[in-house]
Design a protein around this motif. Structure first.
Motif, PDB file in Angstrom:
ATOM      1  N   GLU A  16       0.827  -1.197   0.000  1.00 34.48           N
ATOM      2  CA  GLU A  16       0.000   0.000   0.000  1.00 34.48           C
ATOM      3  C   GLU A  16       0.864   1.249   0.000  1.00 34.48           C
ATOM      4  O   GLU A  16       0.423   2.315  -0.414  1.00 34.48           O
ATOM      5  CB  GLU A  16      -0.918   0.004   1.221  1.00 34.48           C
ATOM      6  CG  GLU A  16      -2.010  -1.064   1.177  1.00 34.48           C
ATOM      7  CD  GLU A  16      -3.135  -0.754   2.124  1.00 34.48           C
ATOM      8  OE1 GLU A  16      -3.207   0.378   2.614  1.00 34.48           O
ATOM      9  OE2 GLU A  16      -3.949  -1.650   2.349  1.00 34.48           O
ATOM     10  N   LYS A  43       2.004   0.298  -7.869  1.00 35.42           N
ATOM     11  CA  LYS A  43       0.684   0.940  -7.787  1.00 35.42           C
ATOM     12  C   LYS A  43       0.283   1.211  -6.335  1.00 35.42           C
ATOM     13  O   LYS A  43      -0.765   0.763  -5.866  1.00 35.42           O
ATOM     14  CB  LYS A  43      -0.365   0.074  -8.492  1.00 35.42           C
ATOM     15  CG  LYS A  43      -0.061  -0.121  -9.966  1.00 35.42           C
ATOM     16  CD  LYS A  43      -1.046  -1.061 -10.631  1.00 35.42           C
ATOM     17  CE  LYS A  43      -0.794  -1.127 -12.130  1.00 35.42           C
ATOM     18  NZ  LYS A  43       0.588  -1.612 -12.458  1.00 35.42           N
ATOM     19  N   ARG A 101      -0.909   2.888  -2.737  1.00 35.24           N
ATOM     20  CA  ARG A 101      -1.935   3.819  -2.268  1.00 35.24           C
ATOM     21  C   ARG A 101      -1.298   5.140  -1.856  1.00 35.24           C
ATOM     22  O   ARG A 101      -1.921   6.193  -1.935  1.00 35.24           O
ATOM     23  CB  ARG A 101      -2.672   3.203  -1.077  1.00 35.24           C
ATOM     24  CG  ARG A 101      -3.710   4.115  -0.432  1.00 35.24           C
ATOM     25  CD  ARG A 101      -4.306   3.473   0.802  1.00 35.24           C
ATOM     26  NE  ARG A 101      -3.313   3.222   1.823  1.00 35.24           N
ATOM     27  CZ  ARG A 101      -2.895   4.136   2.702  1.00 35.24           C
ATOM     28  NH1 ARG A 101      -3.379   5.370   2.666  1.00 35.24           N
ATOM     29  NH2 ARG A 101      -1.990   3.829   3.608  1.00 35.24           N
ATOM     30  N   LEU A 102      -0.021   5.059  -1.427  1.00 34.96           N
ATOM     31  CA  LEU A 102       0.660   6.246  -0.932  1.00 34.96           C
ATOM     32  C   LEU A 102       2.143   6.150  -1.234  1.00 34.96           C
ATOM     33  O   LEU A 102       2.764   5.102  -1.036  1.00 34.96           O
ATOM     34  CB  LEU A 102       0.461   6.362   0.585  1.00 34.96           C
ATOM     35  CG  LEU A 102       1.169   7.522   1.304  1.00 34.96           C
ATOM     36  CD1 LEU A 102       0.559   8.859   0.896  1.00 34.96           C
ATOM     37  CD2 LEU A 102       1.076   7.329   2.825  1.00 34.96           C
ATOM     38  N   THR A 109      -1.409  10.029  -7.566  1.00 37.14           N
ATOM     39  CA  THR A 109      -0.938   9.197  -6.466  1.00 37.14           C
ATOM     40  C   THR A 109      -0.644  10.083  -5.266  1.00 37.14           C
ATOM     41  O   THR A 109       0.190  10.988  -5.356  1.00 37.14           O
ATOM     42  CB  THR A 109       0.343   8.439  -6.869  1.00 37.14           C
ATOM     43  OG1 THR A 109       0.060   7.602  -7.992  1.00 37.14           O
ATOM     44  CG2 THR A 109       0.850   7.581  -5.711  1.00 37.14           C
TER      45      THR A 109
END
Length: 262
Positions: free
Chosen positions: A31, A100, A102-103, A209
């Protein structure tokens, strides 16, 4: 048949050469990806964490650690992105395409400006700006604005924000020139500068992002210079202290769910 084999080989060269390494693609989808740009920062981070990563990319090495992310154990990738705006932009895009996340979190050092920052300050970037844009046919204001990025600091829990300074962070492909200190303060109201954050923020914003940039002030630059200029040993000592503190803040950021985005 030979034509097909040649076509297949050419397709692999064109299409597969830029594919992420197998080890990156099979790693549990993290993530969070933490980018550390400069070589010295990466070296002291590895020493601090007791790591010796074996996995390489076209930009730098990476490894995975498990952290409590919002209460659940999750893989977090630490990635050596490389120094300077070119490597920073390329490696940020690589990280986004490969994992990819999340953060994205950027950890590292920055130089402070005399009168605006103190050695050891931790800067949470609320905005990034690339200041070494030179336009000789007109005003550089349009280009400066095009590369500027506003960051959502509410992604960082309030108790962490209380320990840092939310400030503009300016970037250029150079250490702060002593002669530039008055201009950076007067023109941009800057407090600190680094080499990479502006480029990473630009790429992250174009990929939608979320990004957190935390930089520690390793030295303060005045019109007379800096204690680290000409002394890598002094810089490394500061970097060790800063990276240790940033890792503690990182745990605090990951442990608690962030506020709702603004």
């Amino acid at each position: 048949m030979r034509r097909y084999v040649r076509w297949l080989a050419l397709s692999c060269l064109l299409g597969c050469a830029h594919a992420p390494p197998e080890s990156a693609s099979v790693a549990a989808r993290p993530e969070v990806v933490v980018i550390v740009s400069a070589d010295t920062e990466w070296k002291v981070l590895l020493a601090e964490m007791g790591e010796s990563p074996k996995t390489q990319t076209a930009y730098g090495a990476w490894f995975v650690r498990t952290y409590a992310v919002a209460g659940e154990p999750k893989p977090v990738v630490f990635f050596h992105g490389g120094w300077g705006k070119v490597s920073a932009a390329g490696s940020a895009q690589y990280a986004i395409d490969t994992w990819k996340p999340r953060l994205l979190v950027v950890l590292g050092t920055c130089g402070g400006l005399e009168g605006a920052a103190r050695k050891g300050d931790i800067v949470l970037a609320r905005r990034t700006l690339i200041y070494d844009v030179i336009e000789r046919m007109g005003s550089a204001d349009e280009a400066l604005a095009a590369y500027a990025v506003d960051l959502d600091t509410s992604l960082v829990p309030s108790e962490v924000r209380a320990k840092v300074r939310e400030e503009l962070l300016v970037s250029a492909d150079q250490d702060i020139a002593p002669a530039d200190v008055p201009r950076l303060e007067a023109t941009f109201h800057a407090v600190a500068a680094d080499w990479e954050s502006g480029a990473i923020a630009y790429v992250a914003s174009h990929n939608h992002t979320p990004l957190v940039v935390l930089k520690g002030v390793s030295d303060v630059v005045s019109p007379a210079g800096s204690e680290t200029y000409g002394s890598m040993e002094t810089f490394e000592a500061s970097a060790r202290q800063i990276m240790s503190r940033l890792l503690v803040l990182l745990q605090d950021i990951l442990r608690r769910p962030p506020a709702a985005p603004r």
